[in-house]
Design a protein around this motif. Structure first.
Motif, PDB file in Angstrom:
ATOM      1  N   HIS A   1      39.857  39.633  54.464  1.00 23.38           N
ATOM      2  CA  HIS A   1      40.144  38.392  55.183  1.00 23.38           C
ATOM      3  C   HIS A   1      41.496  37.877  54.691  1.00 23.38           C
ATOM      4  CE1 HIS A   1      39.182  34.676  57.288  1.00 23.38           C
ATOM      5  NE2 HIS A   1      39.611  34.014  56.231  1.00 23.38           N
ATOM      6  N   PRO A   2      42.379  37.480  55.589  1.00 23.83           N
ATOM      7  CA  PRO A   2      43.703  37.015  55.159  1.00 23.83           C
ATOM      8  C   PRO A   2      43.615  35.813  54.206  1.00 23.83           C
ATOM      9  CG  PRO A   2      43.610  37.267  57.549  1.00 23.83           C
ATOM     10  CD  PRO A   2      42.220  37.433  57.039  1.00 23.83           C
ATOM     11  N   ILE A   3      44.417  35.866  53.166  1.00 22.97           N
ATOM     12  CA  ILE A   3      44.578  34.714  52.280  1.00 22.97           C
ATOM     13  C   ILE A   3      46.068  34.436  52.149  1.00 22.97           C
ATOM     14  CG2 ILE A   3      42.452  35.200  50.992  1.00 22.97           C
ATOM     15  CD1 ILE A   3      44.275  36.087  48.649  1.00 22.97           C
ATOM     16  N   THR A   4      46.388  33.186  51.921  1.00 22.02           N
ATOM     17  CA  THR A   4      47.789  32.827  51.749  1.00 22.02           C
ATOM     18  C   THR A   4      48.171  32.972  50.278  1.00 22.02           C
ATOM     19  OG1 THR A   4      47.379  30.490  51.286  1.00 22.02           O
ATOM     20  CG2 THR A   4      47.589  31.148  53.626  1.00 22.02           C
ATOM     21  N   THR A   5      49.457  33.048  50.059  1.00 24.80           N
ATOM     22  CA  THR A   5      49.951  33.096  48.689  1.00 24.80           C
ATOM     23  C   THR A   5      49.540  31.839  47.938  1.00 24.80           C
ATOM     24  OG1 THR A   5      51.821  34.452  49.389  1.00 24.80           O
ATOM     25  CG2 THR A   5      52.043  33.312  47.276  1.00 24.80           C
ATOM     26  N   ASP A   6      49.588  30.682  48.605  1.00 29.34           N
ATOM     27  CA  ASP A   6      49.185  29.431  47.959  1.00 29.34           C
ATOM     28  C   ASP A   6      47.713  29.432  47.579  1.00 29.34           C
ATOM     29  OD1 ASP A   6      51.740  28.300  48.017  1.00 29.34           O
ATOM     30  OD2 ASP A   6      51.419  27.418  50.001  1.00 29.34           O
ATOM     31  N   GLN A   7      46.849  29.984  48.442  1.00 30.49           N
ATOM     32  CA  GLN A   7      45.430  30.074  48.104  1.00 30.49           C
ATOM     33  C   GLN A   7      45.220  30.971  46.888  1.00 30.49           C
ATOM     34  OE1 GLN A   7      44.185  31.398  52.031  1.00 30.49           O
ATOM     35  NE2 GLN A   7      42.934  29.548  52.292  1.00 30.49           N
ATOM     36  N   PHE A   8      45.922  32.085  46.862  1.00 32.38           N
ATOM     37  CA  PHE A   8      45.801  33.024  45.746  1.00 32.38           C
ATOM     38  C   PHE A   8      46.267  32.381  44.443  1.00 32.38           C
ATOM     39  CE2 PHE A   8      47.560  36.736  43.324  1.00 32.38           C
ATOM     40  CZ  PHE A   8      46.342  37.333  43.031  1.00 32.38           C
ATOM     41  N   ILE A   9      47.434  31.757  44.469  1.00 31.93           N
ATOM     42  CA  ILE A   9      47.960  31.094  43.274  1.00 31.93           C
ATOM     43  C   ILE A   9      47.008  29.987  42.834  1.00 31.93           C
ATOM     44  CG2 ILE A   9      49.811  29.606  42.398  1.00 31.93           C
ATOM     45  CD1 ILE A   9      51.757  31.293  44.143  1.00 31.93           C
ATOM     46  N   GLY A  10      46.497  29.209  43.778  1.00 35.24           N
ATOM     47  CA  GLY A  10      45.554  28.138  43.441  1.00 35.24           C
ATOM     48  C   GLY A  10      44.316  28.663  42.750  1.00 35.24           C
TER      49      GLY A  10
ATOM     50  N   LEU B   1      44.109  31.512  41.017  1.00 42.86           N
ATOM     51  CA  LEU B   1      44.509  31.971  39.683  1.00 42.86           C
ATOM     52  C   LEU B   1      44.653  30.794  38.721  1.00 42.86           C
ATOM     53  CD1 LEU B   1      47.116  34.777  40.466  1.00 42.86           C
ATOM     54  CD2 LEU B   1      44.676  35.015  39.980  1.00 42.86           C
ATOM     55  N   GLU B   2      45.225  29.692  39.212  1.00 42.19           N
ATOM     56  CA  GLU B   2      45.380  28.497  38.376  1.00 42.19           C
ATOM     57  C   GLU B   2      44.036  27.896  37.987  1.00 42.19           C
ATOM     58  OE1 GLU B   2      49.690  26.708  39.805  1.00 42.19           O
ATOM     59  OE2 GLU B   2      47.904  26.167  40.956  1.00 42.19           O
ATOM     60  N   SER B   3      43.049  28.012  38.865  1.00 38.89           N
ATOM     61  CA  SER B   3      41.746  27.405  38.595  1.00 38.89           C
ATOM     62  C   SER B   3      40.794  28.374  37.890  1.00 38.89           C
ATOM     63  CB  SER B   3      41.110  26.901  39.888  1.00 38.89           C
ATOM     64  OG  SER B   3      40.801  27.980  40.743  1.00 38.89           O
ATOM     65  N   SER B   4      41.295  29.529  37.535  1.00 33.85           N
ATOM     66  CA  SER B   4      40.525  30.489  36.746  1.00 33.85           C
ATOM     67  C   SER B   4      41.333  30.788  35.480  1.00 33.85           C
ATOM     68  CB  SER B   4      40.301  31.780  37.544  1.00 33.85           C
ATOM     69  OG  SER B   4      41.495  32.529  37.632  1.00 33.85           O
ATOM     70  N   THR B   5      40.801  31.590  34.630  1.00 42.04           N
ATOM     71  CA  THR B   5      41.532  31.942  33.406  1.00 42.04           C
ATOM     72  C   THR B   5      42.622  32.972  33.663  1.00 42.04           C
ATOM     73  OG1 THR B   5      39.908  33.648  32.864  1.00 42.04           O
ATOM     74  CG2 THR B   5      39.523  31.444  31.962  1.00 42.04           C
ATOM     75  N   LEU B   6      42.645  33.586  34.835  1.00 48.15           N
ATOM     76  CA  LEU B   6      43.597  34.650  35.114  1.00 48.15           C
ATOM     77  C   LEU B   6      45.026  34.148  35.300  1.00 48.15           C
ATOM     78  CD1 LEU B   6      43.398  37.702  35.285  1.00 48.15           C
ATOM     79  CD2 LEU B   6      43.109  37.482  37.746  1.00 48.15           C
ATOM     80  N   GLY B   7      45.185  32.900  35.675  1.00 47.92           N
ATOM     81  CA  GLY B   7      46.516  32.347  35.879  1.00 47.92           C
ATOM     82  C   GLY B   7      47.385  32.375  34.637  1.00 47.92           C
ATOM     83  N   GLU B   8      46.760  32.391  33.473  1.00 46.22           N
ATOM     84  CA  GLU B   8      47.504  32.437  32.217  1.00 46.22           C
ATOM     85  C   GLU B   8      48.226  33.769  32.021  1.00 46.22           C
ATOM     86  OE1 GLU B   8      44.377  31.852  29.395  1.00 46.22           O
ATOM     87  OE2 GLU B   8      43.826  29.909  30.237  1.00 46.22           O
ATOM     88  N   ARG B   9      47.764  34.837  32.703  1.00 50.04           N
ATOM     89  CA  ARG B   9      48.318  36.166  32.503  1.00 50.04           C
ATOM     90  C   ARG B   9      48.980  36.739  33.750  1.00 50.04           C
ATOM     91  NH1 ARG B   9      43.857  35.369  30.315  1.00 50.04           N
ATOM     92  NH2 ARG B   9      42.573  36.304  31.923  1.00 50.04           N
TER      93      ARG B   9
ATOM     94  N   PRO C   1      52.218  36.077  36.780  1.00 53.68           N
ATOM     95  CA  PRO C   1      53.469  35.338  37.017  1.00 53.68           C
ATOM     96  C   PRO C   1      53.357  34.378  38.198  1.00 53.68           C
ATOM     97  CG  PRO C   1      53.654  37.554  37.879  1.00 53.68           C
ATOM     98  CD  PRO C   1      52.306  37.469  37.201  1.00 53.68           C
ATOM     99  N   ILE C   2      52.485  33.384  38.048  1.00 59.70           N
ATOM    100  CA  ILE C   2      52.196  32.489  39.173  1.00 59.70           C
ATOM    101  C   ILE C   2      53.387  31.615  39.575  1.00 59.70           C
ATOM    102  CG2 ILE C   2      49.700  32.474  38.808  1.00 59.70           C
ATOM    103  CD1 ILE C   2      49.993  29.803  37.364  1.00 59.70           C
ATOM    104  N   HIS C   3      54.406  31.526  38.727  1.00 62.30           N
ATOM    105  CA  HIS C   3      55.581  30.710  39.062  1.00 62.30           C
ATOM    106  C   HIS C   3      56.668  31.541  39.752  1.00 62.30           C
ATOM    107  CE1 HIS C   3      53.723  27.400  37.056  1.00 62.30           C
ATOM    108  NE2 HIS C   3      53.564  28.133  35.969  1.00 62.30           N
ATOM    109  N   ASP C   4      56.423  32.822  39.916  1.00 60.33           N
ATOM    110  CA  ASP C   4      57.346  33.701  40.624  1.00 60.33           C
ATOM    111  C   ASP C   4      56.773  33.942  42.021  1.00 60.33           C
ATOM    112  OD1 ASP C   4      58.820  35.819  41.681  1.00 60.33           O
ATOM    113  OD2 ASP C   4      58.958  36.881  39.759  1.00 60.33           O
ATOM    114  N   ARG C   5      57.160  33.103  42.947  1.00 63.48           N
ATOM    115  CA  ARG C   5      56.573  33.130  44.286  1.00 63.48           C
ATOM    116  C   ARG C   5      56.790  34.468  44.988  1.00 63.48           C
ATOM    117  NH1 ARG C   5      53.783  29.946  47.302  1.00 63.48           N
ATOM    118  NH2 ARG C   5      53.801  30.328  49.526  1.00 63.48           N
ATOM    119  N   GLU C   6      57.986  35.032  44.863  1.00 67.02           N
ATOM    120  CA  GLU C   6      58.266  36.316  45.506  1.00 67.02           C
ATOM    121  C   GLU C   6      57.314  37.399  44.983  1.00 67.02           C
ATOM    122  OE1 GLU C   6      61.855  39.580  46.097  1.00 67.02           O
ATOM    123  OE2 GLU C   6      62.297  37.681  45.119  1.00 67.02           O
TER     124      GLU C   6
END
Length: 138
Positions: A9-18, A20-28, A30-35
């Motif tokens: 199912h399609p997800i947006t980059t913003d949904q994916f980053i969100g 990752l930020e709300s899980s422990t995976l965002g710490e590992r 590069p969520i600040h590198d949008r490209e």
């Protein structure tokens, strides 16, 4: 809690980053590198997602040939939804998409290392990683 699971199912980059930020995976990641994050989402060829209505609460993001090897690159569940079986279901649904001889391969986050052995994975100490910028030498 009524969680729905979707395959590719399609997800947006913003949904994916969100997520990752709300899980422990965002710490590992590069969520600040949008490209980079856009490339991660658009170049995955197997996405299993978990939804609480319109909120993405879990994902199993893989790169696979569907026959021999499936690299489960990201397994993330929103902190508020962890320990409810979503992660196991995401992995089971990933496995269901694969051929009968296809191995599911992942690199565990340090905090989750003991989790995978408990649910049936076999530990393999032969993994090697070449970091970006490293040079392959003789």
């Amino acid at each position: 809690m009524d969680i729905s699971f979707k395959v590719n199912h399609p997800i947006t980059t913003d949904q994916f980053i969100g997520l990752l930020e709300s899980s422990t995976l965002g710490e590992r990641r590069p969520i600040h590198d949008r490209e980079c994050m856009e490339g991660v989402v658009s170049n995955s060829n197997l996405l299993i997602s978990a939804w609480d209505e319109d909120l993405l609460v879990g994902i199993a993001r893989s790169v696979t040939d569907f026959h021999y090897a499936c690299y489960l690159s990201d397994l993330a569940v929103h902190k508020g939804y962890q320990r409810s079986g979503i992660g196991k279901r995401l992995q089971s649904l990933t496995q269901e998409q694969l051929g009968p001889l296809c191995k599911l391969i992942l690199i565990a986050a340090p905090a989750a290392n003991s989790y995978y052995g408990q649910i049936g994975y076999t530990h393999n100490d032969r993994c090697w990683v070449l970091d970006p910028g490293a040079t392959i030498g003789n």
